[in-house]
Design an enzyme around this catalytic site. Structure first.
Site, mmCIF file in Angstrom:
data_model
loop_
_atom_site.group_PDB
_atom_site.id
_atom_site.type_symbol
_atom_site.label_atom_id
_atom_site.label_comp_id
_atom_site.label_asym_id
_atom_site.label_seq_id
_atom_site.Cartn_x
_atom_site.Cartn_y
_atom_site.Cartn_z
ATOM 1 C CB SER A 173 -0.976 0.106 1.423
ATOM 2 O OG SER A 173 -1.384 1.367 1.376
ATOM 3 C CE1 TYR A 186 -4.410 -2.063 5.204
ATOM 4 C CE2 TYR A 186 -3.207 -0.052 4.383
ATOM 5 C CZ TYR A 186 -3.870 -1.219 4.151
ATOM 6 O OH TYR A 186 -4.139 -1.484 2.974
#
Length: 302
Positions: A173, A186
């Site tokens: 990501s 995250y």
């Protein structure tokens, strides 16, 4: 080799690699043929995982699909069979459980064969501020988004090394490159996934295993449902990405042995700014660009 000669070698190779990059900006890279390759995709029951499976199916690969959702797996298998996959195998597997990963991996090797393209795609986001995140969800985030990569590599990389042939794909990501307000756990998991994939890639190069490729994918938020509720401040600069577009770009990166894929392209520039800007200036820029979760996503698996 002495210091002077090695320095000259590095400088000359740096010039060559930069020229090579400029050439590839103008001329398309040659795509490799993956027909018949055994492709394993984790998190294949929905979202990007399903879309990548569809793209690989059209290329004539043998698909091995993992997910925790049996109905999702069955649907992905049905779709990919209709798209031309030579064979499709699917297995229930909780990638956060090391023992289950090893057990199912052994089953795959017995029933299907050695995996030659491994796509670590399974992921989870809790959607909570760090201080509000239960310990159990933080641990689950790290287990799925990071530790699962360790276990799948352990299971399937030895055969790739022995054959000097394969491809390791990490769906990370942009939050693995730049911290995002509201996504502490995250981000930590994705930073770790990027660092792990980079390090293993360097190990492979250092040991002369040039036939085992690495691709690290760092997209901004994607409209798969995983980040429902998230908003982007400047859609023209940092848009919420279309899932079909991302899947096609990932497959193209794999076929051309691209090491890093950042999406959208503006992420290359933003990531570069992080390394040169003074911290306060970068935080100002991050706020201006909206690099934060403006609405928290709910707990979601991809």
């Amino acid at each position: 080799m002495n210091f002077f000669l090695e320095t000259i070698q590095v400088l000359l190779l740096s010039i060559w690699y930069n020229v090579e990059s400029l050439v590839y900006l103008l001329l398309p890279r040659k795509k490799k043929n993956v027909a018949g390759e055994l492709v394993l995709i984790t998190g294949a029951g929905s979202g990007i995982g399903r879309l990548m499976a569809q793209e690989f199916a059209a290329l004539g690969t043998v698909l091995v699909l993992w997910d925790i959702n049996q109905e999702g797996l069955k649907e992905t298998a049905r779709i990919t069979k209709s798209r031309g996959a030579s064979r499709v195998h699917y297995y229930l597997c909780d990638c956060s459980d090391k023992n289950e990963v090893y057990r199912v991996a052994d089953q795959v090797k017995r029933e299907v064969g050695d995996i030659s393209i491994l796509v670590n795609n399974a992921g989870i986001v809790t959607g909570k501020k760090f201080i509000d995140s239960p310990d159990s969800l933080i641990e689950k985030t790290m287990e799925v988004n990071t530790m699962a990569h360790f276990w799948t590599y352990k299971a399937f990389l030895p055969a790739m090394i022995a054959n000097n042939h394969g491809h390791l794909v990490s769906i990370a990501s942009s939050a693995g490159l730049i911290g995002v307000n509201g996504l502490a756990d995250y981000c930590a998991s994705k930073f770790a996934a990027v660092g792990f994939a980079e390090s293993v890639g360097l190990e492979l190069l250092a040991t002369g295993k040039h036939g085992v490729k690495t691709t690290i994918v760092c997209p901004y938020f994607i409209n798969t449902g995983m980040f429902d509720g998230c908003q982007t401040k400047w859609p023209s600069v940092l848009p919420i990405l279309n899932a079909e577009y991302v899947a096609k770009k990932i497959i193209h990166a794999i076929l051309t042995d691209q090491i890093y894929l950042l999406l959208p392209k503006s992420m290359y520039f933003i990531n570069a700014l992080k390394t040169v800007l003074q911290w306060k200036l970068f935080t100002l820029l991050a706020s201006y660009l909206g690099l934060s979760v403006r609405k928290n996503p709910s707990l979601h698996w991809k």
